[in-house]
Design an enzyme around this catalytic site. Structure first.
Site, PDB file in Angstrom:
ATOM      1  N   TYR A  51       0.818  -1.224   0.000  1.00  0.00           N
ATOM      2  CA  TYR A  51       0.000   0.000   0.000  1.00  0.00           C
ATOM      3  C   TYR A  51       0.848   1.269   0.000  1.00  0.00           C
ATOM      4  CZ  TYR A  51      -4.450  -2.504   0.761  1.00  0.00           C
ATOM      5  OH  TYR A  51      -5.573  -3.286   0.621  1.00  0.00           O
ATOM      6  N   ASN A 114     -13.623  -3.819   3.861  1.00  0.00           N
ATOM      7  CA  ASN A 114     -14.240  -4.111   2.554  1.00  0.00           C
ATOM      8  C   ASN A 114     -13.844  -5.457   1.953  1.00  0.00           C
ATOM      9  OD1 ASN A 114     -11.714  -3.390   1.663  1.00  0.00           O
ATOM     10  ND2 ASN A 114     -12.366  -1.561   0.551  1.00  0.00           N
ATOM     11  N   HIS A 117      -9.257  -7.351  -1.808  1.00  0.00           N
ATOM     12  CA  HIS A 117      -8.396  -6.471  -2.611  1.00  0.00           C
ATOM     13  C   HIS A 117      -8.313  -6.989  -4.037  1.00  0.00           C
ATOM     14  CE1 HIS A 117      -4.889  -4.229  -4.049  1.00  0.00           C
ATOM     15  NE2 HIS A 117      -4.477  -5.384  -4.531  1.00  0.00           N
ATOM     16  N   GLU A 128       2.210  -6.893  -7.712  1.00  0.00           N
ATOM     17  CA  GLU A 128       1.680  -7.430  -6.458  1.00  0.00           C
ATOM     18  C   GLU A 128       1.841  -8.949  -6.381  1.00  0.00           C
ATOM     19  OE1 GLU A 128      -2.286  -5.763  -6.356  1.00  0.00           O
ATOM     20  OE2 GLU A 128      -1.503  -3.725  -6.091  1.00  0.00           O
TER      21      GLU A 128
HETATM   22  P1  DAT Z   1      -9.389  -0.263  -3.550  1.00  0.00           P
HETATM   23  O1  DAT Z   1      -9.151  -1.302  -2.462  1.00  0.00           O
HETATM   24  O2  DAT Z   1     -10.839  -0.228  -3.959  1.00  0.00           O
HETATM   25  O3  DAT Z   1      -8.436  -0.419  -4.699  1.00  0.00           O
HETATM   26  P2  DAT Z   1      -7.759   2.016  -2.740  1.00  0.00           P
HETATM   27  O4  DAT Z   1      -6.636   1.385  -3.484  1.00  0.00           O
HETATM   28  O5  DAT Z   1      -8.085   3.434  -3.037  1.00  0.00           O
HETATM   29  O6  DAT Z   1      -9.121   1.174  -2.899  1.00  0.00           O
HETATM   30  O7  DAT Z   1      -7.485   1.930  -1.159  1.00  0.00           O
HETATM   31  C1  DAT Z   1      -6.942   0.739  -0.621  1.00  0.00           C
HETATM   32  C2  DAT Z   1      -7.646   0.413   0.664  1.00  0.00           C
HETATM   33  O8  DAT Z   1      -7.440   1.481   1.613  1.00  0.00           O
HETATM   34  C3  DAT Z   1      -9.175   0.309   0.548  1.00  0.00           C
HETATM   35  O9  DAT Z   1      -9.603  -0.965   0.105  1.00  0.00           O
HETATM   36  C4  DAT Z   1      -9.601   0.586   1.946  1.00  0.00           C
HETATM   37  C5  DAT Z   1      -8.599   1.648   2.403  1.00  0.00           C
HETATM   38  N1  DAT Z   1      -9.144   2.995   2.186  1.00  0.00           N
HETATM   39  C6  DAT Z   1      -9.208   3.667   1.011  1.00  0.00           C
HETATM   40  N2  DAT Z   1      -9.778   4.875   1.153  1.00  0.00           N
HETATM   41  C7  DAT Z   1     -10.082   4.968   2.471  1.00  0.00           C
HETATM   42  C8  DAT Z   1     -10.698   5.972   3.268  1.00  0.00           C
HETATM   43  N3  DAT Z   1     -11.091   7.144   2.744  1.00  0.00           N
HETATM   44  N4  DAT Z   1     -10.855   5.713   4.595  1.00  0.00           N
HETATM   45  C9  DAT Z   1     -10.441   4.557   5.138  1.00  0.00           C
HETATM   46  N5  DAT Z   1      -9.862   3.564   4.428  1.00  0.00           N
HETATM   47  C10 DAT Z   1      -9.680   3.774   3.127  1.00  0.00           C
HETATM   48 MG    MG Z   2      -6.352  -0.150  -4.789  1.00  0.00          MG
END
Ligand code: DAT
Ligand code: MG
Length: 151
Positions: A51, A114, A117, A128
């Site tokens: 991440y 959620n 991934h 990844e």
């Molecule tokens: P995704 O998992 O849909 O690719 P992402 O890459 O933007 O989403 O973010 C990775 C993870 O980080 C996501 O599954 C949950 C967490 N996350 C993202 N935005 C967030 C937020 N605004 N508040 C809390 N957790 C968040």
């Molecule tokens: Mg993502």
């Protein structure tokens, strides 16, 4: 054609809630090919590397806490267009906004829980998979159903 690889992971909440089979099924039934699968306790350094693009976000420490809080199920899936298609099967990041019929839309309520991934680009899919799997853990094989999926 354009065969891609994507990294899919059942997060610790999905494992704890007994959703591993349900989530694997969604990709299996769709017709993608499983090339890697393991239960794994993620070390902090790996979570931070995975991440790293979110390092500056306020939720980053909680995200790392969450991902390392229990075992995850790591998967590699292969197919034409698998990266974008898997993202559609997974649904929006915020499960309350995710469409019914998607994994998050059907099985989750909060962004911070959620359940799954999925890689956001073919480049990140490859990155990844290399990050989460060792050599020898990705298996090349030919499913016997392939002619019934791809003409
Ligand atoms: P995704 O998992 O849909 O690719 P992402 O890459 O933007 O989403 O973010 C990775 C993870 O980080 C996501 O599954 C949950 C967490 N996350 C993202 N935005 C967030 C937020 N605004 N508040 C809390 N957790 C968040
Ligand atoms: Mg993502």
């Amino acid at each position: 054609e354009n065969v891609e690889q994507t990294y899919i992971m059942v997060k610790p909440d999905g494992v704890q809630r007994g959703l591993v089979g349900e989530i694997i099924s969604r990709f299996e039934k769709k017709g993608f090919k499983l090339t890697g699968l393991k239960l794994f306790q993620c070390p902090r350094e790996l979570a931070e590397e995975h991440y790293k693009d979110l390092k500056a976000k306020s939720f980053f420490p909680k995200l790392i806490e969450y991902i390392t809080s229990g075992p995850v199920v790591c998967m590699a899936w292969e197919g034409v267009g698998v990266v974008a298609s898997a993202r559609k099967l997974i649904g929006s990041t915020n499960p309350l906004q995710a469409e019914p019929g998607t994994i998050r839309g059907d099985l989750a309520v909060q962004t911070g829980r959620n359940v799954v991934h999925g890689s956001d680009s073919p480049e990140n899919g490859n990155r990844e998979i290399a990050l989460w799997f060792k050599e020898g853990e990705i298996i090349q094989w030919t499913p016997t159903q392939e002619p019934w999926l791809i003409e």
